[in-house]
Design a protein around this motif. Structure first.
Motif, PDB file in Angstrom:
ATOM      1  N   SER A   1       0.834  -1.212   0.000  1.00  0.00           N
ATOM      2  CA  SER A   1       0.000   0.000   0.000  1.00  0.00           C
ATOM      3  C   SER A   1       0.866   1.260   0.000  1.00  0.00           C
ATOM      4  O   SER A   1       2.017   1.248   0.462  1.00  0.00           O
ATOM      5  CB  SER A   1      -0.916   0.012   1.222  1.00  0.00           C
ATOM      6  OG  SER A   1      -0.148   0.248   2.399  1.00  0.00           O
ATOM      7  N   ASP A   2       0.272   2.336  -0.491  1.00  0.00           N
ATOM      8  CA  ASP A   2       0.977   3.624  -0.491  1.00  0.00           C
ATOM      9  C   ASP A   2       1.366   4.039   0.926  1.00  0.00           C
ATOM     10  O   ASP A   2       2.450   4.590   1.148  1.00  0.00           O
ATOM     11  CB  ASP A   2       0.106   4.710  -1.128  1.00  0.00           C
ATOM     12  CG  ASP A   2      -0.045   4.526  -2.625  1.00  0.00           C
ATOM     13  OD1 ASP A   2       0.776   3.797  -3.231  1.00  0.00           O
ATOM     14  OD2 ASP A   2      -0.985   5.113  -3.191  1.00  0.00           O
ATOM     15  N   GLU A   3       0.503   3.765   1.884  1.00  0.00           N
ATOM     16  CA  GLU A   3       0.776   4.113   3.274  1.00  0.00           C
ATOM     17  C   GLU A   3       1.999   3.358   3.803  1.00  0.00           C
ATOM     18  O   GLU A   3       2.855   3.924   4.477  1.00  0.00           O
ATOM     19  CB  GLU A   3      -0.447   3.819   4.166  1.00  0.00           C
ATOM     20  CG  GLU A   3      -1.657   4.676   3.877  1.00  0.00           C
ATOM     21  CD  GLU A   3      -2.463   4.223   2.655  1.00  0.00           C
ATOM     22  OE1 GLU A   3      -2.365   3.029   2.248  1.00  0.00           O
ATOM     23  OE2 GLU A   3      -3.175   5.065   2.088  1.00  0.00           O
ATOM     24  N   GLU A   4       2.070   2.063   3.487  1.00  0.00           N
ATOM     25  CA  GLU A   4       3.204   1.254   3.944  1.00  0.00           C
ATOM     26  C   GLU A   4       4.497   1.671   3.237  1.00  0.00           C
ATOM     27  O   GLU A   4       5.551   1.718   3.858  1.00  0.00           O
ATOM     28  CB  GLU A   4       2.925  -0.229   3.722  1.00  0.00           C
ATOM     29  CG  GLU A   4       3.938  -1.123   4.401  1.00  0.00           C
ATOM     30  CD  GLU A   4       3.580  -2.602   4.331  1.00  0.00           C
ATOM     31  OE1 GLU A   4       4.471  -3.413   4.648  1.00  0.00           O
ATOM     32  OE2 GLU A   4       2.443  -2.952   3.969  1.00  0.00           O
ATOM     33  N   LEU A   5       4.401   1.982   1.954  1.00  0.00           N
ATOM     34  CA  LEU A   5       5.572   2.479   1.232  1.00  0.00           C
ATOM     35  C   LEU A   5       6.090   3.754   1.895  1.00  0.00           C
ATOM     36  O   LEU A   5       7.296   3.887   2.153  1.00  0.00           O
ATOM     37  CB  LEU A   5       5.240   2.752  -0.242  1.00  0.00           C
ATOM     38  CG  LEU A   5       4.976   1.545  -1.133  1.00  0.00           C
ATOM     39  CD1 LEU A   5       4.487   2.006  -2.508  1.00  0.00           C
ATOM     40  CD2 LEU A   5       6.212   0.673  -1.279  1.00  0.00           C
ATOM     41  N   GLU A   6       5.188   4.676   2.172  1.00  0.00           N
ATOM     42  CA  GLU A   6       5.586   5.949   2.791  1.00  0.00           C
ATOM     43  C   GLU A   6       6.176   5.727   4.178  1.00  0.00           C
ATOM     44  O   GLU A   6       7.198   6.307   4.541  1.00  0.00           O
ATOM     45  CB  GLU A   6       4.380   6.882   2.855  1.00  0.00           C
ATOM     46  CG  GLU A   6       4.751   8.278   3.310  1.00  0.00           C
ATOM     47  CD  GLU A   6       3.586   9.241   3.237  1.00  0.00           C
ATOM     48  OE1 GLU A   6       3.558  10.172   4.071  1.00  0.00           O
ATOM     49  OE2 GLU A   6       2.709   9.072   2.369  1.00  0.00           O
ATOM     50  N   LYS A   7       5.533   4.869   4.968  1.00  0.00           N
ATOM     51  CA  LYS A   7       5.994   4.573   6.328  1.00  0.00           C
ATOM     52  C   LYS A   7       7.424   4.012   6.317  1.00  0.00           C
ATOM     53  O   LYS A   7       8.227   4.322   7.186  1.00  0.00           O
ATOM     54  CB  LYS A   7       5.041   3.569   6.977  1.00  0.00           C
ATOM     55  CG  LYS A   7       5.451   3.111   8.357  1.00  0.00           C
ATOM     56  CD  LYS A   7       4.502   2.049   8.873  1.00  0.00           C
ATOM     57  CE  LYS A   7       5.126   1.311  10.035  1.00  0.00           C
ATOM     58  NZ  LYS A   7       4.496   0.035  10.270  1.00  0.00           N
ATOM     59  N   ASN A   8       7.743   3.192   5.309  1.00  0.00           N
ATOM     60  CA  ASN A   8       9.064   2.562   5.230  1.00  0.00           C
ATOM     61  C   ASN A   8      10.037   3.319   4.319  1.00  0.00           C
ATOM     62  O   ASN A   8      11.100   2.796   3.996  1.00  0.00           O
ATOM     63  CB  ASN A   8       8.915   1.113   4.764  1.00  0.00           C
ATOM     64  CG  ASN A   8       8.254   0.265   5.821  1.00  0.00           C
ATOM     65  OD1 ASN A   8       8.782   0.095   6.904  1.00  0.00           O
ATOM     66  ND2 ASN A   8       7.074  -0.243   5.512  1.00  0.00           N
ATOM     67  N   HIS A   9       9.645   4.503   3.894  1.00  0.00           N
ATOM     68  CA  HIS A   9      10.497   5.377   3.065  1.00  0.00           C
ATOM     69  C   HIS A   9      10.909   4.687   1.766  1.00  0.00           C
ATOM     70  O   HIS A   9      12.070   4.703   1.361  1.00  0.00           O
ATOM     71  CB  HIS A   9      11.741   5.838   3.840  1.00  0.00           C
ATOM     72  CG  HIS A   9      11.410   6.432   5.161  1.00  0.00           C
ATOM     73  ND1 HIS A   9      10.941   7.714   5.300  1.00  0.00           N
ATOM     74  CD2 HIS A   9      11.441   5.907   6.408  1.00  0.00           C
ATOM     75  CE1 HIS A   9      10.714   7.966   6.578  1.00  0.00           C
ATOM     76  NE2 HIS A   9      11.000   6.882   7.273  1.00  0.00           N
ATOM     77  N   ILE A  10       9.918   4.077   1.107  1.00  0.00           N
ATOM     78  CA  ILE A  10      10.154   3.358  -0.137  1.00  0.00           C
ATOM     79  C   ILE A  10       9.484   4.107  -1.284  1.00  0.00           C
ATOM     80  O   ILE A  10       8.298   4.441  -1.199  1.00  0.00           O
ATOM     81  CB  ILE A  10       9.593   1.918  -0.084  1.00  0.00           C
ATOM     82  CG1 ILE A  10      10.267   1.129   1.036  1.00  0.00           C
ATOM     83  CG2 ILE A  10       9.776   1.219  -1.439  1.00  0.00           C
ATOM     84  CD1 ILE A  10       9.572  -0.186   1.351  1.00  0.00           C
ATOM     85  N   LYS A  11      10.244   4.341  -2.330  1.00  0.00           N
ATOM     86  CA  LYS A  11       9.670   4.895  -3.558  1.00  0.00           C
ATOM     87  C   LYS A  11       9.691   3.773  -4.592  1.00  0.00           C
ATOM     88  O   LYS A  11      10.732   3.170  -4.853  1.00  0.00           O
ATOM     89  CB  LYS A  11      10.475   6.088  -4.056  1.00  0.00           C
ATOM     90  CG  LYS A  11       9.885   6.711  -5.309  1.00  0.00           C
ATOM     91  CD  LYS A  11      10.628   7.960  -5.717  1.00  0.00           C
ATOM     92  CE  LYS A  11       9.974   8.563  -6.944  1.00  0.00           C
ATOM     93  NZ  LYS A  11      10.691   9.760  -7.395  1.00  0.00           N
ATOM     94  N   PHE A  12       8.535   3.472  -5.147  1.00  0.00           N
ATOM     95  CA  PHE A  12       8.400   2.424  -6.159  1.00  0.00           C
ATOM     96  C   PHE A  12       8.389   3.057  -7.542  1.00  0.00           C
ATOM     97  O   PHE A  12       7.729   4.072  -7.764  1.00  0.00           O
ATOM     98  CB  PHE A  12       7.098   1.645  -5.926  1.00  0.00           C
ATOM     99  CG  PHE A  12       6.678   0.796  -7.093  1.00  0.00           C
ATOM    100  CD1 PHE A  12       7.383  -0.344  -7.429  1.00  0.00           C
ATOM    101  CD2 PHE A  12       5.583   1.152  -7.872  1.00  0.00           C
ATOM    102  CE1 PHE A  12       6.998  -1.125  -8.518  1.00  0.00           C
ATOM    103  CE2 PHE A  12       5.186   0.386  -8.947  1.00  0.00           C
ATOM    104  CZ  PHE A  12       5.898  -0.764  -9.274  1.00  0.00           C
ATOM    105  N   LYS A  13       9.137   2.444  -8.472  1.00  0.00           N
ATOM    106  CA  LYS A  13       9.088   2.846  -9.876  1.00  0.00           C
ATOM    107  C   LYS A  13       8.807   1.604 -10.708  1.00  0.00           C
ATOM    108  O   LYS A  13       9.473   0.585 -10.564  1.00  0.00           O
ATOM    109  CB  LYS A  13      10.390   3.501 -10.328  1.00  0.00           C
ATOM    110  CG  LYS A  13      10.555   4.910  -9.789  1.00  0.00           C
ATOM    111  CD  LYS A  13      11.643   5.640 -10.523  1.00  0.00           C
ATOM    112  CE  LYS A  13      11.727   7.084 -10.101  1.00  0.00           C
ATOM    113  NZ  LYS A  13      12.756   7.799 -10.876  1.00  0.00           N
ATOM    114  N   LYS A  14       7.823   1.737 -11.563  1.00  0.00           N
ATOM    115  CA  LYS A  14       7.412   0.624 -12.414  1.00  0.00           C
ATOM    116  C   LYS A  14       8.392   0.445 -13.570  1.00  0.00           C
ATOM    117  O   LYS A  14       8.790   1.394 -14.202  1.00  0.00           O
ATOM    118  CB  LYS A  14       6.010   0.900 -12.958  1.00  0.00           C
ATOM    119  CG  LYS A  14       5.445  -0.206 -13.804  1.00  0.00           C
ATOM    120  CD  LYS A  14       3.996   0.089 -14.141  1.00  0.00           C
ATOM    121  CE  LYS A  14       3.398  -0.887 -15.107  1.00  0.00           C
ATOM    122  NZ  LYS A  14       3.650  -2.268 -14.868  1.00  0.00           N
ATOM    123  N   ILE A  15       8.743  -0.806 -13.836  1.00  0.00           N
ATOM    124  CA  ILE A  15       9.572  -1.140 -14.998  1.00  0.00           C
ATOM    125  C   ILE A  15       8.642  -1.316 -16.179  1.00  0.00           C
ATOM    126  O   ILE A  15       7.621  -1.998 -16.051  1.00  0.00           O
ATOM    127  CB  ILE A  15      10.338  -2.457 -14.748  1.00  0.00           C
ATOM    128  CG1 ILE A  15      11.312  -2.295 -13.590  1.00  0.00           C
ATOM    129  CG2 ILE A  15      11.084  -2.883 -16.010  1.00  0.00           C
ATOM    130  CD1 ILE A  15      11.962  -3.595 -13.165  1.00  0.00           C
TER     131      ILE A  15
END
Length: 162
Positions: free
Chosen positions: A141-155
């Motif tokens: 989830s976007d919330e979990e990504l933000e909480k863990n300081h993760i930026k996702f980029k799609k290949i």
């Protein structure tokens, strides 16, 4: 012109035809070294040159050209993000490097769809303030990504074109 005015001009020559290695390279060598005999002798201009041949293009429109090879793709992706060279780790096959306390991962398989999920996150060993992770899909989830300081980029559509 360099000889006549003491200049230090440099240039890049690009040849699109298949005779660059034979005809064009030979002509450049003769300008550098000089040519002819007797009254028709022309002194060389000096200098040097390097000959490079372009490889496969990295992107076909918006999609990765998988013929390039995973290592070259990873090098390109990391360089566009950081202007640094990949620093691989044997125990983290998708790790590209750490730059300004951000760890970069390229979770890519040529013949499979990759998914950024909790299982993948458990394989991340490098400690950093933030993470940038490329994958085909993300189910975190976007919330979990933000909480863990993760930026996702799609290949591959999020790969920067220089």
């Amino acid at each position: 012109m360099n000889k006549s005015d003491g200049g230090n001009r440099k240039f890049i020559l690009i040849e699109m035809c298949d005779y660059a290695e034979t005809i064009t390279a030979e002509r450049v060598k003769r300008v550098i070294d000089g040519y002819g005999d007797g009254k028709k002798k022309t002194d060389g201009a000096g200098g040097g040159f390097k000959f490079y041949e372009l490889g496969e293009k990295l992107l076909d429109d918006e999609y990765l050209n998988e013929n390039v090879g995973t290592d070259k793709i990873r090098e390109y992706v990391y360089f566009t993000e950081t202007k640094q060279h990949v620093t691989s780790k044997d125990d983290e096959p998708y790790f590209m490097g750490k730059y300004f306390d951000t760890a970069y991962y390229f979770y890519y398989e040529k013949n499979a769809v990759t998914t950024l999920d909790r299982a993948f996150m458990h394989t991340v060993k490098t400690k950093a303030e933030s993470y940038l992770i490329y994958a085909d899909k993300c189910i975190i989830s976007d919330e979990e990504l933000e909480k863990n300081h993760i930026k996702f980029k799609k290949i591959p559509r999020d790969i920067t074109k220089l």
